[in-house]
Design a protein around this motif. Structure first.
Motif, mmCIF file in Angstrom:
data_model
loop_
_atom_site.group_PDB
_atom_site.id
_atom_site.type_symbol
_atom_site.label_atom_id
_atom_site.label_comp_id
_atom_site.label_asym_id
_atom_site.label_seq_id
_atom_site.Cartn_x
_atom_site.Cartn_y
_atom_site.Cartn_z
ATOM 1 N N TYR A 88 -0.860 42.477 52.065
ATOM 2 C CA TYR A 88 -0.667 41.115 52.551
ATOM 3 C C TYR A 88 -1.642 40.126 51.919
ATOM 4 C CZ TYR A 88 -0.406 37.097 55.637
ATOM 5 O OH TYR A 88 -0.278 35.819 56.116
ATOM 6 N N ILE A 89 -2.918 40.406 52.010
ATOM 7 C CA ILE A 89 -3.922 39.458 51.506
ATOM 8 C C ILE A 89 -3.840 39.295 49.988
ATOM 9 C CG2 ILE A 89 -6.396 39.038 51.246
ATOM 10 C CD1 ILE A 89 -6.782 40.202 54.047
ATOM 11 N N PRO A 90 -3.757 40.394 49.205
ATOM 12 C CA PRO A 90 -3.654 40.206 47.753
ATOM 13 C C PRO A 90 -2.468 39.345 47.328
ATOM 14 C CG PRO A 90 -4.148 42.491 48.250
ATOM 15 C CD PRO A 90 -3.854 41.832 49.559
ATOM 16 N N LEU A 91 -1.303 39.567 47.944
ATOM 17 C CA LEU A 91 -0.125 38.807 47.545
ATOM 18 C C LEU A 91 -0.172 37.378 48.059
ATOM 19 C CD1 LEU A 91 2.809 41.374 47.917
ATOM 20 C CD2 LEU A 91 1.708 40.575 45.835
ATOM 21 N N GLN A 92 -0.623 37.208 49.297
ATOM 22 C CA GLN A 92 -0.646 35.863 49.876
ATOM 23 C C GLN A 92 -1.618 34.947 49.152
ATOM 24 O OE1 GLN A 92 1.356 35.108 53.321
ATOM 25 N NE2 GLN A 92 1.537 33.806 51.534
ATOM 26 N N THR A 93 -2.720 35.533 48.674
ATOM 27 C CA THR A 93 -3.699 34.721 47.948
ATOM 28 C C THR A 93 -3.398 34.641 46.451
ATOM 29 O OG1 THR A 93 -5.146 36.666 47.737
ATOM 30 C CG2 THR A 93 -5.548 35.177 49.586
ATOM 31 N N GLY A 94 -2.857 35.709 45.888
ATOM 32 C CA GLY A 94 -2.635 35.736 44.444
ATOM 33 C C GLY A 94 -1.346 35.073 44.006
ATOM 34 N N LEU A 95 -0.353 35.039 44.884
ATOM 35 C CA LEU A 95 0.940 34.443 44.545
ATOM 36 C C LEU A 95 1.359 33.475 45.646
ATOM 37 C CD1 LEU A 95 3.000 37.493 43.184
ATOM 38 C CD2 LEU A 95 2.174 35.549 41.880
ATOM 39 N N PRO A 96 0.787 32.299 45.666
ATOM 40 C CA PRO A 96 1.087 31.350 46.751
ATOM 41 C C PRO A 96 2.539 30.883 46.759
ATOM 42 C CG PRO A 96 -0.214 30.281 45.030
ATOM 43 C CD PRO A 96 -0.207 31.747 44.721
ATOM 44 N N GLU A 97 3.265 31.077 45.650
ATOM 45 C CA GLU A 97 4.649 30.601 45.596
ATOM 46 C C GLU A 97 5.613 31.514 46.344
ATOM 47 O OE1 GLU A 97 2.676 29.675 41.553
ATOM 48 O OE2 GLU A 97 2.840 31.390 42.932
ATOM 49 N N ILE A 98 5.207 32.737 46.689
ATOM 50 C CA ILE A 98 6.134 33.665 47.335
ATOM 51 C C ILE A 98 5.811 33.808 48.810
ATOM 52 C CG2 ILE A 98 6.300 34.949 45.168
ATOM 53 C CD1 ILE A 98 4.848 37.269 46.614
ATOM 54 N N MET A 99 6.785 34.321 49.552
ATOM 55 C CA MET A 99 6.576 34.681 50.957
ATOM 56 C C MET A 99 6.292 36.178 51.041
ATOM 57 S SD MET A 99 9.641 32.405 52.615
ATOM 58 C CE MET A 99 10.783 32.750 51.276
ATOM 59 N N VAL A 100 5.509 36.569 52.027
ATOM 60 C CA VAL A 100 5.121 37.974 52.180
ATOM 61 C C VAL A 100 5.442 38.424 53.596
ATOM 62 C CG1 VAL A 100 3.259 39.662 52.025
ATOM 63 C CG2 VAL A 100 3.233 37.644 50.532
ATOM 64 N N ARG A 101 6.103 39.557 53.679
ATOM 65 C CA ARG A 101 6.285 40.210 54.972
ATOM 66 C C ARG A 101 5.774 41.632 54.855
ATOM 67 N NH1 ARG A 101 12.617 40.866 56.314
ATOM 68 N NH2 ARG A 101 11.677 41.917 58.117
ATOM 69 N N THR A 102 5.290 42.172 55.959
ATOM 70 C CA THR A 102 4.711 43.511 55.932
ATOM 71 C C THR A 102 5.428 44.421 56.916
ATOM 72 O OG1 THR A 102 3.061 42.951 57.614
ATOM 73 C CG2 THR A 102 2.444 42.631 55.297
ATOM 74 N N THR A 103 5.393 45.714 56.606
ATOM 75 C CA THR A 103 5.876 46.712 57.546
ATOM 76 C C THR A 103 4.674 47.248 58.316
ATOM 77 O OG1 THR A 103 5.823 48.291 55.705
ATOM 78 C CG2 THR A 103 7.939 47.317 56.260
ATOM 79 N N GLU A 104 4.889 48.093 59.287
ATOM 80 C CA GLU A 104 3.860 48.415 60.272
ATOM 81 C C GLU A 104 2.667 49.167 59.698
ATOM 82 O OE1 GLU A 104 5.380 50.294 63.727
ATOM 83 O OE2 GLU A 104 6.615 48.585 64.329
ATOM 84 N N ASP A 105 2.888 50.103 58.794
ATOM 85 C CA ASP A 105 1.791 50.914 58.294
ATOM 86 C C ASP A 105 0.969 50.139 57.267
ATOM 87 O OD1 ASP A 105 0.881 53.942 58.378
ATOM 88 O OD2 ASP A 105 0.716 53.294 56.292
#
Length: 543
Positions: free
Chosen positions: A287-304
């Motif tokens: 979550y954090i790497p993608l949310q900070t590294g690629l601000p143009e995309i949306m990120v969703r996570t699964t439970e694990d």
């Protein structure tokens, strides 16, 4: 550009002779004169010594015509006739007579002849065997080819390197002429693009010898080169009032602890290929790497936090690409197989998604029709099974694509896109693209193109071509060794601009000259001409 099998080439010759009311000797003269024009334009009277090696069939006849024109233009030419057989084709004999009329007397080579001395600065024309070769050359002829290869002289092969078969891998590639350049009539040969046979082929160029256009347009070839003109006709320019919703929504599912970068590369590639929206679905650690590294995309996570133990449904209107960095643990396998079972729309399957299918072959029946599979060679072998050689690999892969009604990529120096009925060969790309993450970029590109509305086969062909062009455009700056997957990303925009005509096309980096275009969606292609050499004619290829 169509790639014809042997029977189609022979029939193209016959149709041309009938339709144009010319003789086979006239067609040979036309073809070999094209080769002479190509060579003369580059030599411009250079006093280099030219060794022309001719067989006794029609390929040898081509060499005799070429030698005659070279002599007539003042070049220093030595002609050798390689007597591998007592048989002589009629056109060979006609052109031998014409050559002798110019006071040129060939040297005849047979099993007991000493090998001619060739200086490294000389030029060799290889015109011994053509496409009709169907058995290994005699040992002394193979030794001659090894001698030519060891000379370090520039070797120009006419139509196909002597000793190379059209439809299978030679028994000993060391006894095949290793051409510096090939002038082929007029369609390229499949062997130019396969790893085993292509390893001894450096560059090729197709010469138009004017075979019958009606026949060439009518035939269906099993393989063809990806055509930039056709891709350009598919290209969808944007209008002033389009918005992000116009260009679809790509969903990239993958990643596991330590492999979030694969999802980042694929997501970025989907954006750069025009997807209006991109969502990356990763385990919690991403979550954090993608949310900070690629601000143009949306990120969703699964439970694990570490890996996917569940996978979400694909919302209506989204296009999914899955597998990059996914992992193959038991929990991931269970989640992926359950996810695949409910898919109804075509998806892109890459990397560990394919490895899981290899471990669970019964799940292949759940792949939605027209899905796109993008394995690298190791993943391909696990997916479809082992093969004897590159031709066997194509047969097995074609059967797999047809059985499961999918689009299967055979990735390599010349990636081949296999649909249900036809294969498309890519000529863009370069060795620098053999680097970690390059495949993730390709999968993201294809997913992004699918999201914008391109049908599956169009998206696959556009993605493969643009991926290679992006690498070609960037390698000129980085060099082969330093090219990275991120560099390929930075070249995507330039590749699109080139395809759409905003910048002029640049030369390919992959050892071939891109086919000439005539502006139509399906440009006219022309075949080569040969008769069977060193044996009887054989039936159409089974490939």
């Amino acid at each position: 550009m169509k790639i014809l099998n042997r029977s189609q080439i022979y029939k193209a010759d016959a149709q041309t002779l009938t339709a144009q009311k010319i003789s086979s000797t006239d067609l040979m003269e036309r073809a070999a004169t094209k080769a002479f024009d190509w060579l003369h334009q580059r030599l411009q009277g250079n006093p280099v010594k030219i060794h022309v090696f001719c067989g006794t069939g029609n390929n040898g006849g081509d060499g005799l015509v070429l030698a005659r024109h070279l002599v007539e233009h003042g070049y220093h030419v030595v002609v050798y006739v390689v007597k591998y057989s007592e048989r002589r084709s009629a056109d060979f004999l006609t052109n031998l007579k014409r050559l002798k009329a110019r006071k040129v007397w060939p040297e005849y080579l047979d099993e007991g002849s000493p090998l001619p001395e060739i200086h490294p600065d000389a030029l060799i024309v290889d015109s011994v065997f053509g496409i009709g070769l169907n058995r290994p050359p005699q040992p002394w002829v193979g030794a001659l080819f090894e001698h030519l290869n060891a000379s370090k002289a520039f070797i120009l092969s006419i139509d196909i390197p002597s000793g190379m078969y059209l439809d299978r891998v030679p028994e000993d590639l060391g006894k095949v002429v290793h051409a510096s350049h090939i002038l082929t009539f007029q369609v390229p040969k499949l062997v130019f693009f396969l790893p085993q046979t292509g390893a001894v082929i450096r560059q090729w160029e197709a010469l138009d010898i004017g075979l019958d256009a009606a026949y060439m347009d009518s035939i269906t070839s099993r393989y063809e080169l990806i055509d930039p003109a056709l891709l350009r006709s598919w290209y969808r320019p944007r209008s002033k009032f389009d918005h992000k919703g116009t260009f679809g929504h790509a969903l990239i599912l993958g990643g596991s602890h330590g492999k979030i970068g694969a999802v980042a590369l694929a997501s970025r590639a989907a954006l750069l290929c025009g997807s209006g929206l991109v969502t990356a679905c990763v385990p919690g650690c991403g979550y954090i790497p993608l949310q900070t590294g690629l601000p143009e995309i949306m990120v969703r996570t699964t439970e694990d936090m570490e890996e996917h133990l569940e996978l979400p449904e694909v919302p209506e209107g989204q296009t999914a690409g899955i597998g990059m960095g996914l992992g193959t643990g038991a929990g991931v396998q269970k989640a992926f197989l359950a996810w695949l079972k409910i898919q109804k729309q075509p998806v892109l399957l890459d990397a560990d998604a394919l490895n899981i299918l290899s471990l669970n072959p019964k799940a292949l029946k759940h792949i939605p029709e027209e899905s796109i599979l993008t394995p690298h060679p190791g993943e391909l072998k696990r997916l479809i099974g082992a093969w004897k050689d590159d031709f066997d690999k194509l047969r097995i892969a074609r059967a797999f694509a047809k059985k499961w009604n999918c689009i299967l990529l055979i990735k390599g120096a010349h990636t081949i896109v296999l649909g249900k009925d036809r294969g498309y060969i890519n000529f863009t790309g370069n060795p620098g693209m053999a680097t970690g993450g390059s495949g993730d970029v390709l999968s993201g590109m294809i997913t992004g193109l699918r999201a914008t509305g391109y049908p599956p086969l169009q998206a696959a062909l556009l993605g493969v071509y643009l991926h290679g062009r992006a690498g070609d455009l960037r390698v000129a700056e980085t060099g082969v060794e330093a090219l990275t997957a991120s560099d390929i990303l930075s070249g995507i925009g330039m590749a699109f601009r080139e395809l759409s005509g905003q910048i002029p096309p640049q030369p390919s980096q992959n050892g071939s000259k891109p086919p000439q275009e005539n502006g139509s969606k399906e440009p006219r292609e022309n075949g080569g001409h040969q008769s069977a050499e060193n044996g009887s004619q054989d039936p159409s290829e089974s490939l």
